[in-house]
Write an enzyme that holds these catalytic residues in place. Sequence first.
Site, PDB file in Angstrom:
ATOM      1  N   ASP A  76     -16.056  11.179  -3.444  1.00 57.65           N
ATOM      2  CA  ASP A  76     -15.446   9.909  -3.020  1.00 57.65           C
ATOM      3  C   ASP A  76     -16.146   9.532  -1.743  1.00 57.65           C
ATOM      4  OD1 ASP A  76     -12.881   8.120  -2.047  1.00 57.65           O
ATOM      5  OD2 ASP A  76     -12.459   8.806  -4.005  1.00 57.65           O
ATOM      6  N   ASP A  77     -15.483   8.705  -0.762  1.00 52.89           N
ATOM      7  CA  ASP A  77     -16.076   7.931   0.172  1.00 52.89           C
ATOM      8  C   ASP A  77     -16.937   8.955   1.018  1.00 52.89           C
ATOM      9  OD1 ASP A  77     -16.570   6.055   2.005  1.00 52.89           O
ATOM     10  OD2 ASP A  77     -14.628   5.375   2.514  1.00 52.89           O
ATOM     11  N   TRP A  98       0.787  -1.120  -0.035  1.00 49.86           N
ATOM     12  CA  TRP A  98       0.084  -0.098   0.011  1.00 49.86           C
ATOM     13  C   TRP A  98       0.840   1.137   0.019  1.00 49.86           C
ATOM     14  CZ3 TRP A  98      -0.681   3.971   3.594  1.00 49.86           C
ATOM     15  CH2 TRP A  98      -1.608   4.743   3.375  1.00 49.86           C
ATOM     16  N   ARG A 157      -9.329  -2.797   7.941  1.00 50.45           N
ATOM     17  CA  ARG A 157     -10.032  -1.746   7.666  1.00 50.45           C
ATOM     18  C   ARG A 157     -11.555  -1.720   8.001  1.00 50.45           C
ATOM     19  NH1 ARG A 157     -11.485   2.931   2.957  1.00 50.45           N
ATOM     20  NH2 ARG A 157     -10.479   4.625   3.876  1.00 50.45           N
ATOM     21  N   LYS A 202     -16.222   4.916  -9.105  1.00 51.00           N
ATOM     22  CA  LYS A 202     -14.703   4.641  -8.707  1.00 51.00           C
ATOM     23  C   LYS A 202     -14.993   3.330  -7.936  1.00 51.00           C
ATOM     24  CE  LYS A 202     -10.751   6.106  -5.655  1.00 51.00           C
ATOM     25  NZ  LYS A 202     -10.503   7.224  -5.093  1.00 51.00           N
ATOM     26  N   TRP A 203     -14.674   2.114  -8.355  1.00 49.01           N
ATOM     27  CA  TRP A 203     -15.083   0.838  -7.599  1.00 49.01           C
ATOM     28  C   TRP A 203     -13.766   0.583  -6.791  1.00 49.01           C
ATOM     29  CZ3 TRP A 203     -19.309  -2.498  -9.560  1.00 49.01           C
ATOM     30  CH2 TRP A 203     -19.386  -3.544  -8.931  1.00 49.01           C
ATOM     31  N   ASP A 204     -14.032   0.415  -5.645  1.00 48.44           N
ATOM     32  CA  ASP A 204     -12.930   0.417  -4.669  1.00 48.44           C
ATOM     33  C   ASP A 204     -12.892  -1.192  -4.295  1.00 48.44           C
ATOM     34  OD1 ASP A 204     -10.675   0.910  -3.111  1.00 48.44           O
ATOM     35  OD2 ASP A 204     -11.188   2.752  -2.714  1.00 48.44           O
ATOM     36  N   ASN A 234     -11.016  -2.485  -0.639  1.00 49.72           N
ATOM     37  CA  ASN A 234      -9.955  -1.767   0.426  1.00 49.72           C
ATOM     38  C   ASN A 234      -9.360  -3.036   1.379  1.00 49.72           C
ATOM     39  OD1 ASN A 234      -9.047   0.777   0.075  1.00 49.72           O
ATOM     40  ND2 ASN A 234     -11.234   1.477   0.336  1.00 49.72           N
ATOM     41  N   ASP A 255      -2.452   4.976  -3.568  1.00 46.52           N
ATOM     42  CA  ASP A 255      -2.902   6.173  -2.810  1.00 46.52           C
ATOM     43  C   ASP A 255      -1.769   7.210  -2.767  1.00 46.52           C
ATOM     44  OD1 ASP A 255      -5.560   5.181  -2.560  1.00 46.52           O
ATOM     45  OD2 ASP A 255      -5.263   4.474  -0.617  1.00 46.52           O
TER      46      ASP A 255
HETATM   47  C1  GLA Z   1      -9.047   3.985  -0.941  1.00 49.46           C
HETATM   48  C2  GLA Z   1      -8.664   4.596  -2.102  1.00 49.46           C
HETATM   49  C3  GLA Z   1      -8.786   6.024  -1.844  1.00 49.46           C
HETATM   50  C4  GLA Z   1      -9.896   6.573  -1.136  1.00 49.46           C
HETATM   51  C5  GLA Z   1     -10.309   5.764  -0.020  1.00 49.46           C
HETATM   52  C6  GLA Z   1     -11.909   6.293   0.532  1.00 49.46           C
HETATM   53  O1  GLA Z   1      -7.923   4.003   0.148  1.00 49.46           O
HETATM   54  O2  GLA Z   1      -7.554   4.179  -2.743  1.00 49.46           O
HETATM   55  O3  GLA Z   1      -8.569   6.928  -3.074  1.00 49.46           O
HETATM   56  O4  GLA Z   1     -10.864   6.302  -2.166  1.00 49.46           O
HETATM   57  O5  GLA Z   1     -10.396   4.178  -0.089  1.00 49.46           O
HETATM   58  O6  GLA Z   1     -12.164   5.524   1.681  1.00 49.46           O
END
Ligand code: GLA
Length: 741
Positions: free
Chosen positions: A371-372, A203, A448, A481-483, A485, A553
């Site tokens: 975003d989030d 990461w 997370r 944006k499909w995350d 984590n 990131d």
């Molecule tokens: C991940 C993504 C970030 C952001 C966060 C939001 O870490 O890589 O760009 O979108 O989640 O929680």
Amino acid sequence: MPVTSLNRRAACLSLLGGMAALAVPFRSDAEARFDERTKVFRLDGDGVTYAFGIDSVGQIQALHWGGSLAVDDPLPAAPKPSDFSGFDRANSVTPLEYVAFGGGLVTEPSLKVAFPDGGRDLVLRYAGHEMTAEGIRVRLKDISAEVHVELTYGMDKATGMLSRSARVYNRTRRPLRIDQMAAATLNLPFADDYELHYLTGRWAGEWTVQKRPLEAGSTVLESRLGMTGSQNNPWFAVGRKDVSEEENGPVWFGALAWSGSWRMVVEKDILGHSRITAGYNPFDFAYLLKPGESLETPVFYAGYSPDGMGGASRRMHRFQRTVILPGAPAPKLRPVLYNSWEATEFAVTEQGQVALAEKAATLGVERFVMDDGWFGKRNNDRAGLGDWTVNREKFPQGLTPLIRRVRELGMEFGLWVEPEMVNPNSDLYRAHPDWVINFKGRPRSEGRNQMVLNLARKEVCDYIIKSLDLLLSENDIAFLKWDHNRSWSEPGWPERPVAEQQRLYVDYTRHLYAILAEIRRRHPRVEIESCAGGGGRVDLGIMRFSDQVWPTDNTDPFDRLKMQDGFSQAYMPGVMMAWVTASPNWVNKRSTSLEYRFLSAMQGCLGIGDNLNHWTPDEFATAKRLIAEYKAVRATVQRGDLYRLISPQDNSPRSATLSVSDTRRQAVLFAFLHSSSKFEPAPLLQLRGLEPQTRYAVRAFAGTVADDTPKVASGAYWMNHGVKLPLRGDFQAAACVFDAV
Ligand code: GLA
């Protein structure tokens, strides 16, 4: 006619029930031939020949993979295999295309199975072949059991990229367990000076280029994470030490199109033959095939370039653009986007987002992405995942007023989602605690603060499709944006019979692809970015459904230069998102100028991720100017041929890249300096890929060119003499464009 939610549901179930084929419906237009007399097959495309033949015992042997041969060149029949010693039988020392564990094999098997009676011996022999629209299909069968394997070969004529995959059929009357299965084994021509290149990371530190000599023994590149992972990327390249360089010498390379756990074994056997076997990761793997069932592998793509690592990358980039990506052969250019993450993190509100959107629009941003933090009880990363409904405290009227404003400002609207995950603190988890991947009665490790939904289960897929479908139907959303984590832990599927639970490793990823395909089918205008806490899910499998990817990131513009260089070894700059964010950067507390940050991000697909409320009028002016410059060159940067003129690796203080458009009418040069010392002069940069006779005008749009640089000169001049960008100081950058006149 409007599709009702009922028949949508039915469509979804049947889609997942059928599980779309893994192999890309590959337009293999290369020449495929079979010589009856010698029993040799060959595929030819763009200066590459790949040949293999059936030997006297019915094994399939590799014969040639490299530069093209003349059509009438005599490729001799595959030689008779022979044992080397009592320890090393023929099957372990012969370059075979696909070899099962059996008959005393001691090298890496392409396939390993277990029969219900405990038998694990499988010896595959040629059983027939077809020349198909896709290329060549070779059928193999065990010497006695009704276990059949089909090997599929294709080649893209324009790039010489080979595609290989396999499918095993259980035609016995009893279940058959697949313990290990590769898409292919690729044999390199015999040489003892190979060097393996591969990519590792973690990461915020993805895309590190690694090199090691290919010596006797094995190197294992893999992911056990249930996802692609940034620890290793499923890509390799092999050059010849001191022969293969950035722009010269032979390079063999390949990538596995799979976004679940995967493995590539790079072996050099006791006689010095080198081979690469890639496919499902056998770690914790088992796939039970009932009578009549079959299992298909993902595709292992492979290429050859005589033009060094640079030539190899350019082929990969061209192949991704023309075959793999949505919209291939001409995927859309990436719009300049704004993303709110680094500006607000979870503290999104309608008012705050509107304020950012209004500022972003003045810069020339084309897509505004929230975003989030917009859904469920999502005020931090401890709650909300799984509840894909708008948070009414932050957005009292839903998303409509924000989206309407964004659209009025002339931008598209995009949204962050993480559909495969759930926080224990969510309505979804409270209602369906059994929907996560888990072992019954065992702890469910969190990453997370979240768990992974079991996409192998159809009801989970239904829920994801339904939630996203609703979101996309009710709102004017152009982009997701499909995350993703976290990686897997406790990889259990307790609802399934014990013997079938490990199908999770295959079914999860296939269903993920099916969900993405279904979302795209229902909402063809919606584009998708693949993100996994940064660059944890970038591979040729997910790229079939993703218009762009988030590589890391880490938004530090200097760190990025190295990561972008690593990324570009395997993947094209035209999918690589890069944002301009705050200085000092949160990663290293490093301060850099806005222009430096822009130029670093302009090597890929430009985005802005800073808090625009903190910008000065001067910063707005600089950003506006550079965004306009980017738009004028982005087709070249995103789709052009990339030449890495100076690598930023190995702590080089300088780096430079050049992108040349398909038509060779435009070239864009970026140059960076980490720090200068001792009055060292800047080097002349010799360009590449231009038309020698064409005249090009140079214009610096950031920094300057040396005073004595001509305004217009021939391609030959720029390539043979070069251009100097006099950089001095710390974290300096310059960029110029060469336009044919
Ligand atoms: C991940 C993504 C970030 C952001 C966060 C939001 O870490 O890589 O760009 O979108 O989640 O929680």
